[in-house]
Design a protein around this motif. Structure first.
Motif, PDB file in Angstrom:
ATOM      1  N   ARG A 175      16.536  21.413  -4.620  1.00  0.00           N
ATOM      2  CA  ARG A 175      17.099  20.063  -4.802  1.00  0.00           C
ATOM      3  C   ARG A 175      15.949  19.112  -5.096  1.00  0.00           C
ATOM      4  NH1 ARG A 175      19.220  19.291   1.401  1.00  0.00           N
ATOM      5  NH2 ARG A 175      17.642  20.665   2.225  1.00  0.00           N
ATOM      6  N   ALA A 176      16.285  17.859  -5.305  1.00  0.00           N
ATOM      7  CA  ALA A 176      15.264  16.863  -5.650  1.00  0.00           C
ATOM      8  C   ALA A 176      14.182  16.815  -4.575  1.00  0.00           C
ATOM      9  CB  ALA A 176      15.911  15.494  -5.810  1.00  0.00           C
ATOM     10  N   LEU A 177      12.980  16.419  -5.008  1.00  0.00           N
ATOM     11  CA  LEU A 177      11.872  16.201  -4.088  1.00  0.00           C
ATOM     12  C   LEU A 177      11.589  14.707  -3.982  1.00  0.00           C
ATOM     13  CD1 LEU A 177       9.320  18.996  -5.057  1.00  0.00           C
ATOM     14  CD2 LEU A 177      11.009  19.009  -3.212  1.00  0.00           C
ATOM     15  N   ILE A 178      11.237  14.270  -2.790  1.00  0.00           N
ATOM     16  CA  ILE A 178      10.882  12.883  -2.532  1.00  0.00           C
ATOM     17  C   ILE A 178       9.420  12.839  -2.116  1.00  0.00           C
ATOM     18  CG2 ILE A 178      11.377  10.815  -1.151  1.00  0.00           C
ATOM     19  CD1 ILE A 178      13.740  11.794  -2.948  1.00  0.00           C
ATOM     20  N   SER A 187       3.193  12.670   1.171  1.00  0.00           N
ATOM     21  CA  SER A 187       4.012  13.693   1.824  1.00  0.00           C
ATOM     22  C   SER A 187       5.235  13.920   0.946  1.00  0.00           C
ATOM     23  CB  SER A 187       4.455  13.236   3.216  1.00  0.00           C
ATOM     24  OG  SER A 187       3.331  13.104   4.061  1.00  0.00           O
ATOM     25  N   ILE A 188       5.508  15.184   0.640  1.00  0.00           N
ATOM     26  CA  ILE A 188       6.642  15.528  -0.220  1.00  0.00           C
ATOM     27  C   ILE A 188       7.672  16.281   0.622  1.00  0.00           C
ATOM     28  CG2 ILE A 188       7.397  16.825  -2.253  1.00  0.00           C
ATOM     29  CD1 ILE A 188       4.642  16.354  -3.471  1.00  0.00           C
ATOM     30  N   PHE A 189       8.924  15.867   0.468  1.00  0.00           N
ATOM     31  CA  PHE A 189      10.052  16.433   1.201  1.00  0.00           C
ATOM     32  C   PHE A 189      11.126  16.876   0.224  1.00  0.00           C
ATOM     33  CE2 PHE A 189       8.154  12.898   3.452  1.00  0.00           C
ATOM     34  CZ  PHE A 189       7.997  13.353   4.756  1.00  0.00           C
ATOM     35  N   SER A 190      11.892  17.894   0.581  1.00  0.00           N
ATOM     36  CA  SER A 190      13.130  18.186  -0.128  1.00  0.00           C
ATOM     37  C   SER A 190      14.110  17.084   0.259  1.00  0.00           C
ATOM     38  CB  SER A 190      13.705  19.541   0.281  1.00  0.00           C
ATOM     39  OG  SER A 190      12.852  20.584  -0.125  1.00  0.00           O
ATOM     40  N   GLU A 191      14.851  16.577  -0.721  1.00  0.00           N
ATOM     41  CA  GLU A 191      15.792  15.496  -0.449  1.00  0.00           C
ATOM     42  C   GLU A 191      16.736  15.885   0.693  1.00  0.00           C
ATOM     43  OE1 GLU A 191      18.181  12.453  -3.199  1.00  0.00           O
ATOM     44  OE2 GLU A 191      18.734  14.552  -3.500  1.00  0.00           O
ATOM     45  N   GLY A 192      16.885  14.977   1.658  1.00  0.00           N
ATOM     46  CA  GLY A 192      17.774  15.215   2.782  1.00  0.00           C
ATOM     47  C   GLY A 192      17.137  15.939   3.953  1.00  0.00           C
ATOM     48  N   SER A 193      15.866  16.293   3.836  1.00  0.00           N
ATOM     49  CA  SER A 193      15.171  17.009   4.896  1.00  0.00           C
ATOM     50  C   SER A 193      13.977  16.191   5.377  1.00  0.00           C
ATOM     51  CB  SER A 193      14.676  18.369   4.389  1.00  0.00           C
ATOM     52  OG  SER A 193      13.888  19.010   5.379  1.00  0.00           O
ATOM     53  N   SER A 194      13.642  16.326   6.647  1.00  0.00           N
ATOM     54  CA  SER A 194      12.461  15.639   7.167  1.00  0.00           C
ATOM     55  C   SER A 194      11.251  16.565   7.242  1.00  0.00           C
ATOM     56  CB  SER A 194      12.758  15.055   8.552  1.00  0.00           C
ATOM     57  OG  SER A 194      13.081  16.101   9.447  1.00  0.00           O
ATOM     58  N   LEU A 252       0.815  -1.215   0.000  1.00  0.00           N
ATOM     59  CA  LEU A 252       0.000   0.000   0.000  1.00  0.00           C
ATOM     60  C   LEU A 252       0.852   1.270   0.000  1.00  0.00           C
ATOM     61  CD1 LEU A 252      -2.786  -1.078   2.526  1.00  0.00           C
ATOM     62  CD2 LEU A 252      -2.923  -1.062   0.026  1.00  0.00           C
ATOM     63  N   SER A 253       2.023   1.236  -0.657  1.00  0.00           N
ATOM     64  CA  SER A 253       2.899   2.407  -0.625  1.00  0.00           C
ATOM     65  C   SER A 253       3.785   2.494  -1.866  1.00  0.00           C
ATOM     66  CB  SER A 253       3.784   2.358   0.619  1.00  0.00           C
ATOM     67  OG  SER A 253       4.678   1.266   0.553  1.00  0.00           O
ATOM     68  N   ALA A 254       4.285   3.696  -2.092  1.00  0.00           N
ATOM     69  CA  ALA A 254       5.260   3.940  -3.155  1.00  0.00           C
ATOM     70  C   ALA A 254       6.055   5.184  -2.784  1.00  0.00           C
ATOM     71  CB  ALA A 254       4.576   4.142  -4.503  1.00  0.00           C
ATOM     72  N   THR A 255       7.298   5.212  -3.240  1.00  0.00           N
ATOM     73  CA  THR A 255       8.147   6.380  -3.077  1.00  0.00           C
ATOM     74  C   THR A 255       8.637   6.799  -4.444  1.00  0.00           C
ATOM     75  OG1 THR A 255       8.867   5.637  -0.891  1.00  0.00           O
ATOM     76  CG2 THR A 255      10.233   7.301  -1.981  1.00  0.00           C
ATOM     77  N   MET A 256       8.493   8.092  -4.740  1.00  0.00           N
ATOM     78  CA  MET A 256       8.961   8.627  -6.021  1.00  0.00           C
ATOM     79  C   MET A 256       9.901   9.790  -5.765  1.00  0.00           C
ATOM     80  SD  MET A 256       6.014   8.314  -8.889  1.00  0.00           S
ATOM     81  CE  MET A 256       7.239   8.700 -10.101  1.00  0.00           C
ATOM     82  N   ARG A 257      10.742  10.033  -6.757  1.00  0.00           N
ATOM     83  CA  ARG A 257      11.699  11.134  -6.715  1.00  0.00           C
ATOM     84  C   ARG A 257      11.502  11.984  -7.959  1.00  0.00           C
ATOM     85  NH1 ARG A 257      17.315  12.014  -5.281  1.00  0.00           N
ATOM     86  NH2 ARG A 257      18.319  13.184  -6.936  1.00  0.00           N
ATOM     87  N   MET A 258      11.553  13.303  -7.790  1.00  0.00           N
ATOM     88  CA  MET A 258      11.577  14.232  -8.914  1.00  0.00           C
ATOM     89  C   MET A 258      12.883  15.004  -8.812  1.00  0.00           C
ATOM     90  SD  MET A 258       8.974  17.327  -9.939  1.00  0.00           S
ATOM     91  CE  MET A 258       9.667  18.506  -8.782  1.00  0.00           C
ATOM     92  N   ASP A 259      13.757  14.810  -9.805  1.00  0.00           N
ATOM     93  CA  ASP A 259      15.028  15.521  -9.816  1.00  0.00           C
ATOM     94  C   ASP A 259      14.794  17.017  -9.916  1.00  0.00           C
ATOM     95  OD1 ASP A 259      16.405  13.088  -9.780  1.00  0.00           O
ATOM     96  OD2 ASP A 259      16.615  13.031 -11.964  1.00  0.00           O
ATOM     97  N   TYR A 260      15.680  17.771  -9.308  1.00  0.00           N
ATOM     98  CA  TYR A 260      15.633  19.221  -9.426  1.00  0.00           C
ATOM     99  C   TYR A 260      16.027  19.596 -10.855  1.00  0.00           C
ATOM    100  CZ  TYR A 260      16.619  24.129  -8.614  1.00  0.00           C
ATOM    101  OH  TYR A 260      16.615  25.500  -8.680  1.00  0.00           O
ATOM    102  N   HIS A 261      15.214  20.429 -11.498  1.00  0.00           N
ATOM    103  CA  HIS A 261      15.472  20.838 -12.875  1.00  0.00           C
ATOM    104  C   HIS A 261      14.815  22.205 -13.097  1.00  0.00           C
ATOM    105  CE1 HIS A 261      15.365  20.833 -17.276  1.00  0.00           C
ATOM    106  NE2 HIS A 261      16.317  19.933 -17.210  1.00  0.00           N
ATOM    107  N   ASP A 262      15.431  23.008 -13.932  1.00  0.00           N
ATOM    108  CA  ASP A 262      14.895  24.342 -14.227  1.00  0.00           C
ATOM    109  C   ASP A 262      13.453  24.310 -14.725  1.00  0.00           C
ATOM    110  OD1 ASP A 262      17.250  25.534 -13.464  1.00  0.00           O
ATOM    111  OD2 ASP A 262      17.964  25.887 -15.501  1.00  0.00           O
ATOM    112  N   ARG A 263      13.064  23.256 -15.435  1.00  0.00           N
ATOM    113  CA  ARG A 263      11.705  23.233 -15.985  1.00  0.00           C
ATOM    114  C   ARG A 263      10.631  23.097 -14.912  1.00  0.00           C
ATOM    115  NH1 ARG A 263      12.816  17.775 -18.738  1.00  0.00           N
ATOM    116  NH2 ARG A 263      11.997  16.276 -17.271  1.00  0.00           N
ATOM    117  N   HIS A 264      11.032  22.774 -13.681  1.00  0.00           N
ATOM    118  CA  HIS A 264      10.078  22.645 -12.582  1.00  0.00           C
ATOM    119  C   HIS A 264       9.989  23.916 -11.727  1.00  0.00           C
ATOM    120  CE1 HIS A 264       9.722  18.460 -13.548  1.00  0.00           C
ATOM    121  NE2 HIS A 264      10.988  18.214 -13.244  1.00  0.00           N
ATOM    122  N   LEU A 265      10.692  24.967 -12.141  1.00  0.00           N
ATOM    123  CA  LEU A 265      10.741  26.177 -11.329  1.00  0.00           C
ATOM    124  C   LEU A 265       9.661  27.183 -11.716  1.00  0.00           C
ATOM    125  CD1 LEU A 265      14.600  26.812 -11.205  1.00  0.00           C
ATOM    126  CD2 LEU A 265      13.169  25.487  -9.631  1.00  0.00           C
TER     127      LEU A 265
END
Length: 145
Positions: free
Chosen positions: A101-104, A122-129, A39-52
């Protein structure tokens, strides 16, 4: 569906996304399915200018897309490659400005029925809680008879 163990492997799910949604990788691959579980999944979105957005922060629409993809991945991992499973509702609370930075995205399904699935992301900046965005969503699952 009562065991709540994924019926798709991580590689099968990634291949499904690549085959059915190649457009999400247009301009380069930035979305990655990192893990699936009961019942779970984890995804990552790399940091990129097109997401700004103006001001240099990651845009709300980019975070919305990531949350929607995470919900879709968690559901399909459980029910199999049912491409016409569709979003019927999404709700977002933006908690704080994400870091550059990337989002998790960590998704947990709260209900998985025959016709509807409800989950939260729940979305986090990579490396942050610290949560930068919290989303809830409902998906309609087509009749699989």
């Amino acid at each position: 569906m009562t065991s709540h163990q994924p019926i798709m492997t991580l590689e099968e799910l990634r291949a499904f996304f690549d085959r059915e949604f190649p457009q999400i990788h247009e301009g380069g691959r930035t979305y990655h399915i990192e893990a699936i579980g009961p019942l779970s999944a984890t995804m990552r979105m790399d940091y990129h200018d097109r997401h700004l957005r103006p001001g240099g922060t990651i845009s709300g629409p980019a975070m919305m897309g990531l949350a929607d993809l995470a919900l879709y991945a968690a559901i399909l991992a459980q029910i199999g490659p049912v491409a016409l499973t569709v979003t019927t509702n999404l709700n977002f609370n933006f908690m704080r400005k994400p870091d550059q930075r990337a989002l998790i995205a960590e998704c947990r399904l709260l209900k998985l029925g025959r016709r509807l699935a409800v989950g939260e992301v729940s979305i986090f900046s990579e490396g942050s809680s610290d949560i930068v965005c919290h989303a809830t969503g409902t998906y309609s699952i087509p009749d699989r008879r």
